[in-house]
Design a protein around this motif. Sequence first.
Motif, short mmCIF file in Angstrom:
data_model
loop_
_atom_site.label_atom_id
_atom_site.label_comp_id
_atom_site.label_asym_id
_atom_site.label_seq_id
_atom_site.Cartn_x
_atom_site.Cartn_y
_atom_site.Cartn_z
N MET A 1 -56.98 -58.66 44.55
CA MET A 1 -56.87 -57.45 43.80
C MET A 1 -55.55 -57.38 43.03
SD MET A 1 -56.76 -53.46 45.16
CE MET A 1 -57.62 -53.87 46.61
N THR A 2 -54.45 -57.79 43.64
CA THR A 2 -53.14 -57.65 43.00
C THR A 2 -52.68 -58.91 42.28
OG1 THR A 2 -52.00 -58.32 45.01
CG2 THR A 2 -52.39 -55.97 44.71
N LYS A 3 -53.45 -59.97 42.36
CA LYS A 3 -53.01 -61.25 41.79
C LYS A 3 -52.84 -61.20 40.27
CE LYS A 3 -54.70 -64.13 45.42
NZ LYS A 3 -54.63 -63.92 46.58
N SER A 4 -53.48 -60.27 39.60
CA SER A 4 -53.35 -60.18 38.15
C SER A 4 -52.12 -59.37 37.73
CB SER A 4 -54.62 -59.56 37.55
OG SER A 4 -54.82 -58.27 38.05
N PHE A 5 -51.37 -58.86 38.70
CA PHE A 5 -50.17 -58.08 38.41
C PHE A 5 -48.93 -58.87 38.79
CE2 PHE A 5 -53.43 -54.89 39.27
CZ PHE A 5 -53.29 -54.05 38.18
N GLN A 6 -47.88 -58.68 38.02
CA GLN A 6 -46.58 -59.21 38.40
C GLN A 6 -45.94 -58.14 39.28
OE1 GLN A 6 -43.92 -60.10 35.18
NE2 GLN A 6 -42.34 -60.87 36.54
N ILE A 7 -45.78 -58.43 40.57
CA ILE A 7 -45.25 -57.48 41.54
C ILE A 7 -43.76 -57.72 41.71
CG2 ILE A 7 -45.40 -56.66 43.92
CD1 ILE A 7 -48.00 -56.19 42.42
N GLY A 8 -42.97 -56.66 41.73
CA GLY A 8 -41.55 -56.81 41.98
C GLY A 8 -40.79 -55.54 41.65
N PRO A 9 -39.51 -55.52 41.99
CA PRO A 9 -38.68 -54.32 41.79
C PRO A 9 -38.60 -53.84 40.34
CG PRO A 9 -37.55 -55.90 43.18
CD PRO A 9 -38.78 -56.58 42.65
N VAL A 10 -38.68 -54.77 39.39
CA VAL A 10 -38.63 -54.37 37.97
C VAL A 10 -39.97 -54.62 37.28
CG1 VAL A 10 -36.13 -54.67 37.75
CG2 VAL A 10 -37.66 -56.60 37.31
N ALA A 11 -41.02 -54.80 38.08
CA ALA A 11 -42.36 -55.02 37.56
C ALA A 11 -43.29 -53.99 38.21
CB ALA A 11 -42.81 -56.45 37.85
N THR A 12 -44.52 -54.35 38.42
CA THR A 12 -45.49 -53.46 39.06
C THR A 12 -45.16 -53.28 40.53
OG1 THR A 12 -47.21 -54.23 37.55
CG2 THR A 12 -47.94 -53.12 39.56
N GLN A 13 -45.22 -52.05 40.99
CA GLN A 13 -45.03 -51.75 42.41
C GLN A 13 -46.29 -51.07 42.92
OE1 GLN A 13 -41.43 -49.56 43.02
NE2 GLN A 13 -40.14 -51.19 42.22
N VAL A 14 -46.63 -51.32 44.17
CA VAL A 14 -47.87 -50.82 44.75
C VAL A 14 -47.56 -50.02 46.00
CG1 VAL A 14 -50.09 -51.47 45.74
CG2 VAL A 14 -49.14 -52.81 43.86
N SER A 15 -48.20 -48.87 46.11
CA SER A 15 -48.16 -48.07 47.33
C SER A 15 -49.59 -47.78 47.73
CB SER A 15 -47.42 -46.76 47.07
OG SER A 15 -47.43 -45.95 48.22
N VAL A 16 -49.85 -47.74 49.02
CA VAL A 16 -51.19 -47.41 49.49
C VAL A 16 -51.10 -46.23 50.45
CG1 VAL A 16 -53.17 -48.20 50.84
CG2 VAL A 16 -52.10 -49.73 49.21
N ILE A 17 -51.96 -45.25 50.22
CA ILE A 17 -52.04 -44.07 51.06
C ILE A 17 -53.49 -43.90 51.45
CG2 ILE A 17 -51.71 -41.57 51.17
CD1 ILE A 17 -49.80 -42.25 48.63
N GLN A 18 -53.75 -43.81 52.74
CA GLN A 18 -55.09 -43.45 53.19
C GLN A 18 -55.12 -41.94 53.29
OE1 GLN A 18 -57.43 -45.59 56.04
NE2 GLN A 18 -55.72 -47.01 56.35
N TYR A 19 -56.20 -41.37 52.88
CA TYR A 19 -56.30 -39.92 52.92
C TYR A 19 -57.56 -39.53 53.67
CZ TYR A 19 -55.28 -35.21 51.45
OH TYR A 19 -54.95 -33.88 51.44
N THR A 20 -57.38 -38.93 54.82
CA THR A 20 -58.51 -38.36 55.55
C THR A 20 -58.33 -36.85 55.43
OG1 THR A 20 -57.30 -38.48 57.65
CG2 THR A 20 -58.70 -40.34 57.09
N SER A 21 -58.01 -36.17 56.49
CA SER A 21 -57.68 -34.76 56.38
C SER A 21 -56.20 -34.58 56.04
CB SER A 21 -58.02 -34.02 57.67
OG SER A 21 -57.39 -34.63 58.76
#
Length: 72
Positions: A1-21
Motif C-alpha cells: 500500500m505505501t510502496k508508491s510513496f516516498q516515506i520520510g520526515p520531509v516526504a510523505t508521513q503516515v499515521s493510522v488510527i483505528q476508530y471504534t467507539s
Amino acid sequence: MTKSFQIGPVATQVSVIQYTSEPIPEFDLNDFKTAAEVEDGIKRMRLQNGSTRTDKARALDFVSDVIFTKSI
C-alpha cells in the motif's frame, strides 16, 4: 500500500488510527521513516473490537487535535 510513496520526515508521513467507539492511535506521523517500516507497523496492528459507527467529525477533530499536534 505505501510502496508508491516516498516515506520520510520531509516526504510523505503516515499515521493510522483505528476508530471504534473511541479513536485508537496505532502510530503517529513521524514514527516511521521508510515505506517498509510503515508496512510492518500495519501488519503488527490488531483489529479492535467495538462499534463500527464512526463519528467522522469527532475522528477528524482527534486527528487535528492529537495527531497533527504531536508531529509538530
